[in-house]
Scaffold this motif. Structure first.
Motif, mmCIF file in Angstrom:
data_model
loop_
_atom_site.group_PDB
_atom_site.id
_atom_site.type_symbol
_atom_site.label_atom_id
_atom_site.label_comp_id
_atom_site.label_asym_id
_atom_site.label_seq_id
_atom_site.Cartn_x
_atom_site.Cartn_y
_atom_site.Cartn_z
ATOM 1 N N LYS A 234 11.183 -7.756 8.584
ATOM 2 C CA LYS A 234 11.549 -7.056 7.359
ATOM 3 C C LYS A 234 12.943 -7.502 6.919
ATOM 4 O O LYS A 234 13.887 -7.488 7.713
ATOM 5 N N PRO A 235 13.104 -7.937 5.665
ATOM 6 C CA PRO A 235 14.412 -8.421 5.236
ATOM 7 C C PRO A 235 15.450 -7.302 5.153
ATOM 8 O O PRO A 235 15.144 -6.169 4.775
ATOM 9 N N LYS A 236 16.654 -7.657 5.535
ATOM 10 C CA LYS A 236 17.775 -6.726 5.410
ATOM 11 C C LYS A 236 18.995 -7.509 4.951
ATOM 12 O O LYS A 236 19.055 -8.733 5.093
ATOM 13 N N ALA A 237 19.956 -6.822 4.374
ATOM 14 C CA ALA A 237 21.126 -7.475 3.806
ATOM 15 C C ALA A 237 21.883 -8.264 4.872
ATOM 16 O O ALA A 237 22.052 -7.809 6.005
ATOM 17 N N TYR A 238 22.303 -9.487 4.482
ATOM 18 C CA TYR A 238 23.050 -10.342 5.407
ATOM 19 C C TYR A 238 24.489 -9.849 5.478
ATOM 20 O O TYR A 238 25.138 -9.635 4.451
#
Length: 251
Positions: A234-238
């Motif tokens: 799941k993408p999350k803020a870098y």
């Protein structure tokens, strides 16, 4: 390094999609398994869906002619290698001639083949190309790999000039512009484009950073937001700065 490309208009978006399908087709048609040749044939059907725009051929011919006239303007430039310039001009002429020689709507030869259209109609249905649905197709899949390869290449052949044209147009587009090294502060980058028109963006990033760019742009503003993936993908803020190279391409 990973290269991400973002199209600024529908025409380039269509070309990039067709280029991606052509790369997939080129890989699977070279394999030997009937299952892999099934994917190659299904990919041709997808090409027809994407290339269905009636003006794609004329768009490509106009762009090739425009690029030819632009390149002819470099004939008198002493800083340009004449051999390389002549080779590109000859390639454009060859591709333009072959594309103009194609008759009818893109993929018309496939649409007129009832057997292929029956397969296309069944492949839309999940699992619809089983041997009990298409026994003649199943029988064809039992042919030697060399025969299947020759058949598929023959069905694709009338489409080849279109993909040659797409290839050289995208190649010339990618060679425009110059790369700029940028650091995205806290995983985000914005740039005002001040109404200037671009065709495509190219972003190059070190794969070891595990940073994934999410790009949005119009003629006024460019925004790149980087994310990363955890164990669940799941993408999350870098978190942190992200160095990358940016190229804005325009004919």
């Amino acid at each position: 390094m990973i290269v991400y490309e973002y199209p600024f208009n529908e025409r380039i978006r269509t070309m990039l999609r067709l280029e991606d399908l052509h790369e997939r087709f080129g890989f699977f048609v070279q394999q030997e398994s009937p299952l892999q040749h099934h994917i190659a044939l299904s990919t041709i059907f997808e090409m027809l869906e994407v290339a269905g725009r009636a003006d794609l051929k004329s768009d490509l011919l106009q762009e090739l002619e425009r690029q030819k006239q632009t390149l002819l303007g470099f004939k008198s430039n002493p800083n340009v290698a004449p051999d390389m310039l002549d080779a590109i001009l000859q390639e454009i002429d060859r591709i333009s001639t072959a594309l103009m020689a194609t008759q009818g709507k893109t993929g018309q030869h496939i649409r007129e083949n009832e057997w292929l259209m029956s397969i296309r109609g069944r492949t839309i249905i999940p699992g619809g190309a089983c041997e009990f649905d298409l026994p003649s197709y199943y029988a064809w899949q039992q042919h030697p790999a060399e025969q299947r390869f020759a058949d598929i290449v023959g069905w694709f052949a009338p489409l080849a000039p279109l993909f040659d044209a797409i290839s050289i147009v995208l190649r010339l587009l990618r060679e425009t512009g110059s790369s700029v090294k940028i650091d995205a502060q806290n995983g985000s980058y914005q740039q005002m484009l001040q109404g200037k028109s671009y065709q495509m963006l190219r972003l190059i990033i070190d794969e070891q950073l595990a940073a994934i760019p999410e790009i949005s742009a119009n003629k006024y503003m460019l925004w790149v937001r980087f994310t990363t993936q955890g164990g669940d993908l799941k993408p999350k803020a870098y978190e942190g700065d992200v160095p990358f190279e940016l190229t804005l391409c325009n004919f």
